[in-house]
Scaffold this motif. Structure first.
Motif, PDB file in Angstrom:
ATOM      1  N   ALA A  88      84.836  39.669 -93.542  1.00  0.00           N
ATOM      2  CA  ALA A  88      86.012  40.536 -93.458  1.00  0.00           C
ATOM      3  C   ALA A  88      86.436  40.917 -94.867  1.00  0.00           C
ATOM      4  CB  ALA A  88      87.162  39.811 -92.749  1.00  0.00           C
ATOM      5  N   VAL A  89      87.214  41.987 -94.985  1.00  0.00           N
ATOM      6  CA  VAL A  89      87.636  42.424 -96.313  1.00  0.00           C
ATOM      7  C   VAL A  89      88.466  41.346 -97.004  1.00  0.00           C
ATOM      8  CG1 VAL A  89      89.714  43.608 -95.451  1.00  0.00           C
ATOM      9  CG2 VAL A  89      88.670  44.310 -97.622  1.00  0.00           C
ATOM     10  N   GLU A  90      89.292  40.621 -96.225  1.00  0.00           N
ATOM     11  CA  GLU A  90      90.139  39.590 -96.838  1.00  0.00           C
ATOM     12  C   GLU A  90      89.313  38.453 -97.432  1.00  0.00           C
ATOM     13  OE1 GLU A  90      92.571  41.602 -93.603  1.00  0.00           O
ATOM     14  OE2 GLU A  90      90.545  40.744 -93.745  1.00  0.00           O
ATOM     15  N   THR A  91      88.123  38.210 -96.890  1.00  0.00           N
ATOM     16  CA  THR A  91      87.260  37.168 -97.427  1.00  0.00           C
ATOM     17  C   THR A  91      86.835  37.524 -98.850  1.00  0.00           C
ATOM     18  OG1 THR A  91      86.422  36.876 -95.185  1.00  0.00           O
ATOM     19  CG2 THR A  91      85.210  35.768 -96.954  1.00  0.00           C
ATOM     20  N   GLY A  92      86.342  38.755 -99.028  1.00  0.00           N
ATOM     21  CA  GLY A  92      85.965  39.199-100.361  1.00  0.00           C
ATOM     22  C   GLY A  92      87.151  39.246-101.298  1.00  0.00           C
ATOM     23  N   VAL A  93      88.289  39.729-100.803  1.00  0.00           N
ATOM     24  CA  VAL A  93      89.502  39.813-101.628  1.00  0.00           C
ATOM     25  C   VAL A  93      89.911  38.433-102.119  1.00  0.00           C
ATOM     26  CG1 VAL A  93      92.003  40.231-101.500  1.00  0.00           C
ATOM     27  CG2 VAL A  93      90.378  41.954-100.656  1.00  0.00           C
ATOM     28  N   ALA A  94      89.868  37.429-101.246  1.00  0.00           N
ATOM     29  CA  ALA A  94      90.300  36.080-101.625  1.00  0.00           C
ATOM     30  C   ALA A  94      89.404  35.494-102.708  1.00  0.00           C
ATOM     31  CB  ALA A  94      90.315  35.177-100.394  1.00  0.00           C
ATOM     32  N   HIS A  95      88.087  35.655-102.568  1.00  0.00           N
ATOM     33  CA  HIS A  95      87.188  35.150-103.614  1.00  0.00           C
ATOM     34  C   HIS A  95      87.434  35.862-104.940  1.00  0.00           C
ATOM     35  CE1 HIS A  95      84.567  32.340-101.494  1.00  0.00           C
ATOM     36  NE2 HIS A  95      84.514  33.179-100.481  1.00  0.00           N
ATOM     37  N   ILE A  96      87.526  37.182-104.906  1.00  0.00           N
ATOM     38  CA  ILE A  96      87.743  37.949-106.132  1.00  0.00           C
ATOM     39  C   ILE A  96      89.052  37.534-106.805  1.00  0.00           C
ATOM     40  CG2 ILE A  96      88.137  40.257-107.059  1.00  0.00           C
ATOM     41  CD1 ILE A  96      85.257  39.831-106.230  1.00  0.00           C
ATOM     42  N   ALA A  97      90.114  37.386-106.002  1.00  0.00           N
ATOM     43  CA  ALA A  97      91.411  36.981-106.554  1.00  0.00           C
ATOM     44  C   ALA A  97      91.339  35.594-107.172  1.00  0.00           C
ATOM     45  CB  ALA A  97      92.474  37.021-105.459  1.00  0.00           C
ATOM     46  N   ALA A  98      90.647  34.679-106.509  1.00  0.00           N
ATOM     47  CA  ALA A  98      90.517  33.323-107.050  1.00  0.00           C
ATOM     48  C   ALA A  98      89.827  33.346-108.399  1.00  0.00           C
ATOM     49  CB  ALA A  98      89.735  32.447-106.063  1.00  0.00           C
ATOM     50  N   TRP A  99      88.712  34.056-108.482  1.00  0.00           N
ATOM     51  CA  TRP A  99      87.946  34.066-109.740  1.00  0.00           C
ATOM     52  C   TRP A  99      88.713  34.754-110.854  1.00  0.00           C
ATOM     53  CZ3 TRP A  99      83.252  36.099-106.514  1.00  0.00           C
ATOM     54  CH2 TRP A  99      82.765  35.040-105.725  1.00  0.00           C
ATOM     55  N   LYS A 100      89.398  35.856-110.536  1.00  0.00           N
ATOM     56  CA  LYS A 100      90.189  36.541-111.569  1.00  0.00           C
ATOM     57  C   LYS A 100      91.370  35.680-112.026  1.00  0.00           C
ATOM     58  CE  LYS A 100      90.879  40.630-109.593  1.00  0.00           C
ATOM     59  NZ  LYS A 100      91.159  42.090-109.445  1.00  0.00           N
ATOM     60  N   SER A 101      91.789  34.741-111.170  1.00  0.00           N
ATOM     61  CA  SER A 101      92.909  33.855-111.506  1.00  0.00           C
ATOM     62  C   SER A 101      92.468  32.585-112.225  1.00  0.00           C
ATOM     63  CB  SER A 101      93.663  33.463-110.224  1.00  0.00           C
ATOM     64  OG  SER A 101      94.149  34.602-109.557  1.00  0.00           O
ATOM     65  N   GLY A 102      91.161  32.400-112.390  1.00  0.00           N
ATOM     66  CA  GLY A 102      90.672  31.158-112.995  1.00  0.00           C
ATOM     67  C   GLY A 102      90.668  29.996-112.025  1.00  0.00           C
ATOM     68  N   LEU A 103      90.788  30.287-110.715  1.00  0.00           N
ATOM     69  CA  LEU A 103      90.758  29.243-109.698  1.00  0.00           C
ATOM     70  C   LEU A 103      89.316  28.996-109.252  1.00  0.00           C
ATOM     71  CD1 LEU A 103      93.707  30.487-107.431  1.00  0.00           C
ATOM     72  CD2 LEU A 103      93.821  28.963-109.415  1.00  0.00           C
ATOM     73  N   ILE A 104      89.139  27.990-108.408  1.00  0.00           N
ATOM     74  CA  ILE A 104      87.841  27.673-107.821  1.00  0.00           C
ATOM     75  C   ILE A 104      87.929  27.967-106.333  1.00  0.00           C
ATOM     76  CG2 ILE A 104      86.175  25.839-107.340  1.00  0.00           C
ATOM     77  CD1 ILE A 104      87.189  24.423-109.875  1.00  0.00           C
ATOM     78  N   SER A 105      87.103  28.885-105.852  1.00  0.00           N
ATOM     79  CA  SER A 105      87.116  29.203-104.422  1.00  0.00           C
ATOM     80  C   SER A 105      86.258  28.212-103.654  1.00  0.00           C
ATOM     81  CB  SER A 105      86.640  30.636-104.176  1.00  0.00           C
ATOM     82  OG  SER A 105      85.273  30.792-104.520  1.00  0.00           O
ATOM     83  N   LEU A 106      86.600  28.048-102.381  1.00  0.00           N
ATOM     84  CA  LEU A 106      85.918  27.080-101.517  1.00  0.00           C
ATOM     85  C   LEU A 106      85.672  27.724-100.159  1.00  0.00           C
ATOM     86  CD1 LEU A 106      85.022  24.168-100.666  1.00  0.00           C
ATOM     87  CD2 LEU A 106      87.432  23.718-100.148  1.00  0.00           C
ATOM     88  N   PRO A 107      84.487  28.325 -99.930  1.00  0.00           N
ATOM     89  CA  PRO A 107      84.215  28.925 -98.629  1.00  0.00           C
ATOM     90  C   PRO A 107      84.007  27.875 -97.550  1.00  0.00           C
ATOM     91  CG  PRO A 107      82.268  29.048-100.032  1.00  0.00           C
ATOM     92  CD  PRO A 107      83.375  28.483-100.876  1.00  0.00           C
ATOM     93  N   LEU A 108      84.581  28.130 -96.359  1.00  0.00           N
ATOM     94  CA  LEU A 108      84.474  27.220 -95.226  1.00  0.00           C
ATOM     95  C   LEU A 108      84.024  28.008 -93.996  1.00  0.00           C
ATOM     96  CD1 LEU A 108      87.778  25.191 -95.728  1.00  0.00           C
ATOM     97  CD2 LEU A 108      85.454  24.395 -96.208  1.00  0.00           C
ATOM     98  N   PHE A 109      83.134  27.426 -93.223  1.00  0.00           N
ATOM     99  CA  PHE A 109      82.559  28.065 -92.037  1.00  0.00           C
ATOM    100  C   PHE A 109      83.590  28.098 -90.923  1.00  0.00           C
ATOM    101  CE2 PHE A 109      78.876  27.671 -88.779  1.00  0.00           C
ATOM    102  CZ  PHE A 109      78.802  29.051 -88.659  1.00  0.00           C
ATOM    103  N   THR A 110      83.765  29.266 -90.303  1.00  0.00           N
ATOM    104  CA  THR A 110      84.806  29.405 -89.280  1.00  0.00           C
ATOM    105  C   THR A 110      84.528  28.560 -88.034  1.00  0.00           C
ATOM    106  OG1 THR A 110      83.684  31.383 -88.438  1.00  0.00           O
ATOM    107  CG2 THR A 110      85.483  31.719 -89.999  1.00  0.00           C
ATOM    108  N   LEU A 111      83.273  28.162 -87.831  1.00  0.00           N
ATOM    109  CA  LEU A 111      82.959  27.348 -86.661  1.00  0.00           C
ATOM    110  C   LEU A 111      83.078  25.851 -86.926  1.00  0.00           C
ATOM    111  CD1 LEU A 111      79.927  29.279 -85.093  1.00  0.00           C
ATOM    112  CD2 LEU A 111      82.374  29.486 -84.617  1.00  0.00           C
ATOM    113  N   PHE A 112      83.504  25.477 -88.130  1.00  0.00           N
ATOM    114  CA  PHE A 112      83.747  24.063 -88.396  1.00  0.00           C
ATOM    115  C   PHE A 112      84.863  23.549 -87.494  1.00  0.00           C
ATOM    116  CE2 PHE A 112      82.210  24.020 -93.082  1.00  0.00           C
ATOM    117  CZ  PHE A 112      80.980  23.520 -92.696  1.00  0.00           C
TER     118      PHE A 112
END
Length: 538
Positions: A88-112
């Motif tokens: 989804a667009v929000e998935t890409g937005v969240a990763h991009i925002a995290a990296w531009k903020s100096g944060l560490i992103s953590l992708p999680l599988f929706t079926l977990f």
């Protein structure tokens, strides 16, 4: 970007890494393409068939606003932002925002399920989570056991079942539009991707911003010198895994190439062919199981316009390659790697002959050898462990909070993949088997330890062991061997109950499709289950 070369040897010899000292994935994949022209970044087709298009300009604006939301909520450099979302667009937005903020992103599988989510959120110390209403409902019951998780942002506004959660888009609407990205080093941490291990809990592979640049040579080569004019990329692989995120989405955005986002709840061969034809997809990453399911369906589509098909996760046989060329219009190029050190070898039918069963040859810039347990290269043709020389930009920094596992991953000058293989005189790498008990099923690598631990929590289970058994479509099926507690009888109904128990707590792809009840397990003298003997039983 790789320039077509007359032959593989010339390309490999002349290649040089160009990794800048200061580098930020978010800026690279988004901001530099946001030039006010409305350049297309993402085409999203939802399950209802509705299509929305998003430009790099829009993604920059959304990610800048989300970065300001994160800053206002006290997120600081190095904090972890978990992302529990589908394609989804929000998935890409969240990763991009995290990296531009100096944060560490953590992708999680929706079926977990809840157990899988709780472990990863707690182990990573995630302070914020971006998710949808379904994900927020899963997390709601865990919040009291996740004291560090301070903020939950819900992208579809369904906050009624998630106390304390915030409407993602409403928060963005209130946030300032301007944001100055952090000046990060290429070696600064950027993302944690959890990988199933064979002993103990899942391990979080921590990668630096440079990991994207490390992916590019093989992604470009396996996709026939990607990009070319008119390219559009799609994969059924979830963006929570390194294959979806760094074999497709981010390399495409690095080059300013649009991506198609669509992931059905269950892979359907006819729907996948129709989707690719309808949108004019030129490039696709199809895991081997997806290729096998399309072949099994007997379907084809006259409207396909594929220029490249990449695959990975297991070797492709001659019959599958021949079928794909006839049906899809191009020979699949297999690439090889793992979460800790991805896409380091590949095939390219245009540069050198594809030898069915081979993983291909080392990608440009990657030194891939077959080594012994001490990290010493073995003679040509001899079986050893496939290793990748240290210093590779695609290589992970370390396992999160696990220095012992990090140390054990290396020997001498090489990262040890755990895959047994051999290398022939022409540099082709041949997979022989796993050096551990990891299961490969439908493109997923499944570690038995987490699954066995989950099974042991069922009140009927006294002891459990999990192995992979051969399957013509999925490569392996997960099979659970179970010793029951006294008072329980081995029935089909109990087997189904145990399967559902795992589905609800871990993930649908991990549940044991086969369950066998036994009186006792084969054990070593020191009390360890002999998985090898269970595999031999079938």
């Amino acid at each position: 970007m790789l320039d077509p070369a007359p032959d593989y040897e010339t390309l490999w010899r002349d290649f040089r890494w160009d990794i800048p000292a200061r580098y930020n994935m978010g800026v690279d994949c988004c901001d530099r393409h946001a030039d006010g022209t409305g350049r297309l970044a993402l085409v999203v087709e939802d399950e209802a068939g509705q299509v929305r298009r998003h430009s790099f300009d829009e993604i920059k604006q959304l990610s800048d606003r989300f970065a300001n939301v994160l800053a206002a909520d006290g997120m600081q450099t190095g904090d972890r932002l978990a992302i529990l979302l589908p394609q989804a667009v929000e998935t890409g937005v969240a990763h991009i925002a995290a990296w531009k903020s100096g944060l560490i992103s953590l992708p999680l599988f929706t079926l977990f399920g809840q157990d899988a989510l709780e472990y990863r959120l707690a182990d990573s110390g995630a302070r914020a989570l971006g998710t949808d209403g379904a994900g927020a409902a899963k997390i709601a019951g865990l919040r009291d056991r996740l004291p560090e998780l301070a903020h939950v942002y819900v992208v579809d506004g369904a906050v009624e079942n998630a106390p304390g959660a915030v409407d993602f888009h409403a928060a963005l609407d209130r946030a300032p539009a301007d944001f100055t990205p952090c000046d990060t080093a290429a070696d600064d941490p950027a993302i944690i991707i959890y990988t199933s291990g064979t002993t103990g809990n899942p391990k979080g592979a921590l990668h630096a911003h440079r990991v994207l640049l490390g992916h590019l040579p093989v992604v470009e080569l396996a996709n026939d010198f990607f990009p070319q004019p008119g390219d559009l990329f799609w994969t059924p692989a979830d963006w929570a895994w390194i294959g979806g995120l760094f074999d497709v989405l981010m390399p495409a955005w690095h080059h300013g190439v649009p991506v198609l986002a669509h992931r059905a709840r269950k892979f359907d061969a006819g729907a996948a062919l129709d989707l690719m034809a309808r949108h004019g997809v030129h490039n696709t990453f199809l895991p081997p199981t997806a290729l096998k399911l399309i072949r099994q369906s007997g379907l084809s589509h006259p409207g396909l316009a594929l220029r490249s098909v990449a695959s990975g996760g297991e070797t492709l046989g001659a019959s599958l390659l021949e079928w794909a060329e006839r049906t899809l219009g191009c020979v699949p190029n297999e690439f090889y790697g793992q979460t800790e050190c991805n896409v380091v070898a590949c095939n390219d039918a245009r540069l050198f002959p594809v030898r069915p069963g081979s993983l291909g040859r080392a990608g440009p810039g990657h030194d891939v050898q077959v080594v012994d347990e001490a990290g010493r290269p073995v003679p040509t043709g001899q079986v050893g462990v496939i290793g990748v020389r240290r210093g590779d930009p695609v290589m992970f920094l370390r396992y999160w909070n696990n220095p012992d596992a990090t140390a054990a991953k290396f020997a001498g000058d090489f990262l040890l993949t755990g895959d047994l293989g051999r290398k022939d005189a022409e540099g082709y790498i041949w997979f022989v088997g796993r050096a551990d008990n990891l299961i490969t099923s439908a493109g997923y690598r499944i570690g038995p330890s987490e699954l066995e631990d989950c099974l042991s929590k069922h009140p009927a289970v006294a002891m459990a062991a999990v192995v992979g058994v051969p399957d013509p479509v999925r490569t392996e099926l997960v099979k659970a061997w179970i010793v029951l507690q006294s008072g329980f009888a081995p029935t089909d109904a109990l087997a189904r109950e145990i399967q559902d128990f795992v589905k609800a707590r871990l993930a649908a792809h991990e549940y044991p499709r086969l369950v066998a009840f036994v009186e006792e397990m084969p054990m070593t003298a020191t009390g360890k289950i002999i998985h090898k003997e269970l595999r031999a039983r079938g």
